[in-house]
Write an enzyme that holds these catalytic residues in place. Structure first.
Site, PDB file in Angstrom:
ATOM      1  N   ASP A   1       0.851  -1.196   0.000  1.00  0.00           N
ATOM      2  CA  ASP A   1       0.000   0.000   0.000  1.00  0.00           C
ATOM      3  C   ASP A   1       0.888   1.247   0.000  1.00  0.00           C
ATOM      4  OD1 ASP A   1      -1.946   1.902   0.392  1.00  0.00           O
ATOM      5  OD2 ASP A   1      -2.178   1.483   2.539  1.00  0.00           O
TER       6      ASP A   1
ATOM      7  N   ASP B   1      -1.830  -1.215  -3.773  1.00  0.00           N
ATOM      8  CA  ASP B   1      -2.117  -0.471  -5.009  1.00  0.00           C
ATOM      9  C   ASP B   1      -0.964  -0.617  -5.999  1.00  0.00           C
ATOM     10  OD1 ASP B   1      -0.188   1.297  -3.929  1.00  0.00           O
ATOM     11  OD2 ASP B   1      -1.773   2.307  -2.785  1.00  0.00           O
TER      12      ASP B   1
ATOM     13  N   ASP C   1      -9.970 -16.273 -15.890  1.00  0.00           N
ATOM     14  CA  ASP C   1     -10.732 -16.671 -14.713  1.00  0.00           C
ATOM     15  C   ASP C   1     -11.912 -17.565 -15.087  1.00  0.00           C
ATOM     16  OD1 ASP C   1     -11.291 -16.061 -11.793  1.00  0.00           O
ATOM     17  OD2 ASP C   1     -13.202 -15.475 -12.680  1.00  0.00           O
TER      18      ASP C   1
ATOM     19  N   GLU D   1      -8.056 -20.888 -15.685  1.00  0.00           N
ATOM     20  CA  GLU D   1      -8.489 -21.547 -14.447  1.00  0.00           C
ATOM     21  C   GLU D   1      -9.491 -22.615 -14.846  1.00  0.00           C
ATOM     22  OE1 GLU D   1     -10.216 -20.369 -10.070  1.00  0.00           O
ATOM     23  OE2 GLU D   1     -11.152 -19.522 -11.843  1.00  0.00           O
TER      24      GLU D   1
HETATM   25  C1  GLC Z   1     -11.942 -17.535  -9.631  1.00  0.00           C
HETATM   26  C2  GLC Z   1     -11.106 -16.578  -8.833  1.00  0.00           C
HETATM   27  C3  GLC Z   1     -11.775 -16.344  -7.530  1.00  0.00           C
HETATM   28  C4  GLC Z   1     -13.147 -15.754  -7.801  1.00  0.00           C
HETATM   29  C5  GLC Z   1     -13.947 -16.610  -8.766  1.00  0.00           C
HETATM   30  C6  GLC Z   1     -15.117 -15.878  -9.291  1.00  0.00           C
HETATM   31  O1  GLC Z   1     -12.076 -18.756  -9.016  1.00  0.00           O
HETATM   32  O2  GLC Z   1      -9.819 -17.082  -8.676  1.00  0.00           O
HETATM   33  O3  GLC Z   1     -11.050 -15.536  -6.655  1.00  0.00           O
HETATM   34  O4  GLC Z   1     -13.846 -15.652  -6.589  1.00  0.00           O
HETATM   35  O5  GLC Z   1     -13.186 -16.975  -9.885  1.00  0.00           O
HETATM   36  O6  GLC Z   1     -14.677 -14.883 -10.167  1.00  0.00           O
END
Ligand code: GLC
Length: 592
Positions: A57, A65, A235, A289
């Site tokens: 920060d 930030d 994501d 992910e």
């Molecule tokens: C992924 C992210 C997580 C988030 C989720 C919804 O799993 O890593 O932090 O809560 O997506 O976007």
């Protein structure tokens, strides 16, 4: 450009005299095949993940930030990493700490300005480091203008940017559960229809079957590529294609809905389209992910011939923190999962190696031994495990210090939207006593990894001059970057050595992986073999010292890196003395 012969000569250079300083060059020449594997820059990269709220920060508001990150670039460069992955930096109502984006082409005022973003890109570039950003496009925030427009009327332009259905029998259209607890459908009063949200109600899912949605995503990607980013962490990307008709899940599917959510019929088409439209015109890297995806499924997604993703995060390994309690069951499960994902990846897929991120508890607290006497040693073993796979390693901020879970004593200390929703559900329904739920959160809650980065032993661990948004772990007085930077036996210095070693030893990146002793109860050992050079990795996952007899045919060569200063076997000796929680990386004969 070096030839393959030059490369092999390079590998044959005696490794014992390695100097662990300075920035390494590329291990193998661009476009050179490694066996049947294709060379790509990101295979040889080490990635460092930054959760900007908790890193540094600069203005005393208690939230990290971008200028804070810029002030720590020399620290990041000294680690030797090649890429920084920045978690969402976009404007957001922060229901899910930035994973609910309300503007994809701007910087959150909490984190700074676009000029700060440009300064970050430039500062990293000056140090030879690339930046990848989080692309959160399975869903938006409910405050994104697209959703505000979509929800305004049944016939609103852009209504079909999201997924709207009539209710059924006075309730939601199907029994889909949200991954954050409760139903995945919320009724919207304006039109009386329900919208789908696989995560929180404030995170409505985009309708990827609508071509204009996909075109917008491609445009957002181009926007950030033009600003100098080198790729994306995508994501929840496996959930973008929904099942036709969104039918009820069966009781078996309800036990793990992610398998169904990840298996939509157009997922691969949409990824290939993204590659065709955007990524194939760049050398950007992608890491997706991949919830709900097996090792085999990960191979499909990353198979270079299919042009979908470069690598994915699967959940089997980190998931052990939630499912396996007994330490003796942990190692067999870990080695089985690692062997399986390596085998599945084969020559055409590629793996992302990670033990922590912002959604997982600290690895030391579950896979290591957080007891004071053992934490440094066991953190080094986990570092060795993370960085010696045939995979691209992802180090999460603070992992390189051996940061541990936070000793939460009350739900009031927890901010995480998922934890709070689950808490309400489980406690209110009386399903679980509060003490049990809190204990579970202490072990597996996401906020364990989100407490402020520990820079110094001083006030608020040097993270902020204000009041941090999450409490600082009390162990910061002994576990912090300043102290570890000055201690030759620290976890931090070991990470620097390991990363430098990985840069200089192609076998550690590209070499074939083989578990040398799959049934051993405490020693995890594997070889990493190229045609002309090989390494042996040995890790003692217990406190007891052990005289480990190498399996027939495995030879210990020179010590490349030991987690215990000054120890290691003489070359050729078949018995290796391993101290409690010691790791050793040795050269070995490539014929294996
Ligand atoms: C992924 C992210 C997580 C988030 C989720 C919804 O799993 O890593 O932090 O809560 O997506 O976007």
């Amino acid at each position: 450009m070096p030839t393959r012969r030059d490369v092999l000569r390079l590998i044959a250079v005696p490794l014992a005299g390695l100097a662990f300083a300075g920035r390494p060059g590329l291990l193998l020449a661009q476009a050179e095949a490694v066996g049947n594997e294709t060379w790509r820059w990101w295979k040889e990269a080490v990635v460092y993940q930054i959760y900007p709220r908790s890193f540094m920060d600069s203005d005393g508001d208690g939230v990290g930030d971008l200028p804070g990150i810029v002030s720590k670039l020399d620290y990041i460069a000294a680690l030797g990493v090649d890429v920084v992955w920045l978690c969402p930096h976009y404007p957001s109502p922060n229901v899910d700490n930035g994973y609910d984006v309300s503007d994809y082409r701007a910087v959150s005022p909490l984190f700074g300005t676009m000029a700060d973003f440009d300064a970050l890109v430039a500062g990293l570039k000056a140090r030879g480091i690339r930046l990848i950003v989080d692309l959160v496009v399975n869903h938006t925030s409910d405050q994104h203008p697209w959703f505000e427009r979509s929800r305004s009327a049944r016939d609103a332009p852009g209504r079909d940017f999201y997924i709207w259905r009539d209710g059924r029998d006075g309730g939601p259209p199907s029994n889909y559960p949200s991954l954050f607890g409760g139903p995945a459908w919320t009724r919207d009063d304006t039109t009386g229809q329900y919208y789908l949200h696989l995560f929180a109600p404030q995170q409505p899912d985009l309708n990827w079957d609508e071509p204009r949605v996909r075109a917008e995503v491609h445009d957002i990607m181009r926007f950030w590529l033009d600003r100098g980013v080198s790729g994306f962490r995508l994501d929840a990307i496996t959930f973008i294609s929904k099942q036709p008709g969104l039918p009820d899940l069966t009781p078996d599917e309800l036990r793990d809905p992610t398998r169904v959510y990840a298996d939509g019929p157009h997922r691969d088409d949409y990824l290939r389209e993204m590659d065709r439209e955007v990524l194939s015109h760049t050398d950007a890297m992608t890491v997706g992910e991949a919830g709900g995806v097996s090792a085999e499924g990960a191979r499909t997604l990353t198979d270079a011939r299919r042009h979908e993703l470069d690598m994915v995060f699967t959940f089997a390994l980190v998931g052990l923190a939630r499912t396996v309690e007994s330490p003796s069951a942990l190692l067999p499960a870990m080695r089985r999962i690692i062997a399986e994902r390596d085998r599945a990846a084969g020559d055409d897929g590629w793996v992302a190696s990670y033990l922590e991120n912002h959604d997982q508890p600290r690895s030391l607290s579950h896979f290591g031994d957080p007891d004071l006497a053992w934490r440094t040693r066991s953190a080094k073993v986990l570092a060795t495990l993370l960085l010696t796979q045939r995979a691209t390693p992802f180090v999460y901020q603070g992992e390189e210090l051996g940061m541990a879970n936070y000793p939460f004593t009350s739900i009031e200390q927890i901010e995480d939207v998922r934890a709070k929703r689950e808490w309400r559900e489980r406690i209110e329904s009386g399903a679980v006593p509060a003490a049990v739920a809190l204990d579970a959160l202490r072990h597996t809650g996401r906020d364990n990894a989100r407490t402020p980065m520990q820079w110094t032993a001083g006030l608020q661990a040097g993270f902020t001059t204000g009041r941090p948004w999450l409490p600082v772990n009390p162990d910061a007085v002994t576990v912090n970057a300043a102290g570890e930077g000055a201690d030759p036996n620290s976890v931090l210095l070991f990470y620097r050595c390991l990363i430098a070693l990985r840069k200089r030893v192609p076998a550690l990146v590209h070499g074939a992986w083989r578990d040398i002793d799959p049934d051993h109860p405490v020693v995890f050992g594997y070889t990493r073999t190229l045609p002309d050079a090989a390494c042996l990795v040995l890790m003692n996952f217990g406190r007891e010292p052990i005289a480990y007899r190498l399996p027939p045919g495995v030879l210990a060569g020179e010590v490349l890196l030991s987690s215990e200063a000054g120890t290691g076997p003489a070359p050729g000796v078949p018995v290796v003395q391993l101290a409690g929680w010691q790791s050793l990386i040795l050269s070995t004969a490539p014929a294996l």
